[in-house]
Design a protein around this motif. Structure first.
Motif, PDB file in Angstrom:
ATOM      1  N   ARG A  12     140.694  -1.520  82.844  1.00 23.10           N
ATOM      2  CA  ARG A  12     139.834  -2.469  83.560  1.00 23.10           C
ATOM      3  C   ARG A  12     140.609  -3.716  83.951  1.00 23.10           C
ATOM      4  O   ARG A  12     140.455  -4.220  85.072  1.00 23.10           O
ATOM      5  N   VAL A  16     141.175  -4.733  87.838  1.00 31.66           N
ATOM      6  CA  VAL A  16     140.714  -6.006  88.382  1.00 31.66           C
ATOM      7  C   VAL A  16     141.899  -6.807  88.921  1.00 31.66           C
ATOM      8  O   VAL A  16     141.811  -7.434  89.981  1.00 31.66           O
ATOM      9  N   GLY A  19     142.868  -5.248  92.223  1.00 33.26           N
ATOM     10  CA  GLY A  19     141.858  -5.584  93.228  1.00 33.26           C
ATOM     11  C   GLY A  19     141.936  -7.041  93.648  1.00 33.26           C
ATOM     12  O   GLY A  19     141.794  -7.371  94.825  1.00 33.26           O
ATOM     13  N   LEU A  20     142.174  -7.921  92.675  1.00 40.59           N
ATOM     14  CA  LEU A  20     142.299  -9.340  92.979  1.00 40.59           C
ATOM     15  C   LEU A  20     143.530  -9.612  93.841  1.00 40.59           C
ATOM     16  O   LEU A  20     143.463 -10.384  94.801  1.00 40.59           O
ATOM     17  N   ILE A  41     137.709  -5.759  94.176  1.00 48.44           N
ATOM     18  CA  ILE A  41     137.716  -6.060  92.747  1.00 48.44           C
ATOM     19  C   ILE A  41     136.766  -5.126  92.011  1.00 48.44           C
ATOM     20  O   ILE A  41     137.081  -4.601  90.948  1.00 48.44           O
ATOM     21  N   GLY A  42     135.602  -4.874  92.588  1.00 51.19           N
ATOM     22  CA  GLY A  42     134.636  -3.967  91.970  1.00 51.19           C
ATOM     23  C   GLY A  42     135.160  -2.549  91.870  1.00 51.19           C
ATOM     24  O   GLY A  42     134.985  -1.875  90.839  1.00 51.19           O
ATOM     25  N   TYR A  45     137.724  -2.432  89.122  1.00 54.13           N
ATOM     26  CA  TYR A  45     137.076  -2.433  87.801  1.00 54.13           C
ATOM     27  C   TYR A  45     136.506  -1.055  87.486  1.00 54.13           C
ATOM     28  O   TYR A  45     136.646  -0.554  86.375  1.00 54.13           O
TER      29      TYR A  45
END
Length: 76
Positions: A12, A16, A19-20, A41-42, A45
């Protein structure tokens, strides 16, 4: 403490972070694209959580290839 956190939620955290990173790169191109950043980001995750819970592959490739070979027998 950090080691335990990484071992239980490493996927996770990495998802994240990826994604960030991609979201920030995309945000440089425009402000209104923040929704796309949140989506990245979702997704990161979700993939990381899937990895942490060891559910198996994201896509059932074996079922898809079996379905395709049943549907189109010439593709075997």
């Amino acid at each position: 403490m950090w080691r335990i956190w990484w071992e239980t939620s490493g996927g996770r955290i990495a998802g994240v972070a990826a994604g960030l990173l991609f979201g920030i790169i995309y945000l440089i191109c425009g402000f209104w694209d923040m929704l796309f950043c949140a989506l990245l980001i979702g997704i990161g995750y979700w993939i990381g959580k899937h990895k942490d819970e060891r559910r198996g592959p994201l896509f059932p490739w074996e079922r898809l290839t079996e379905w395709a070979s049943d549907r189109w027998p010439w593709s075997r």
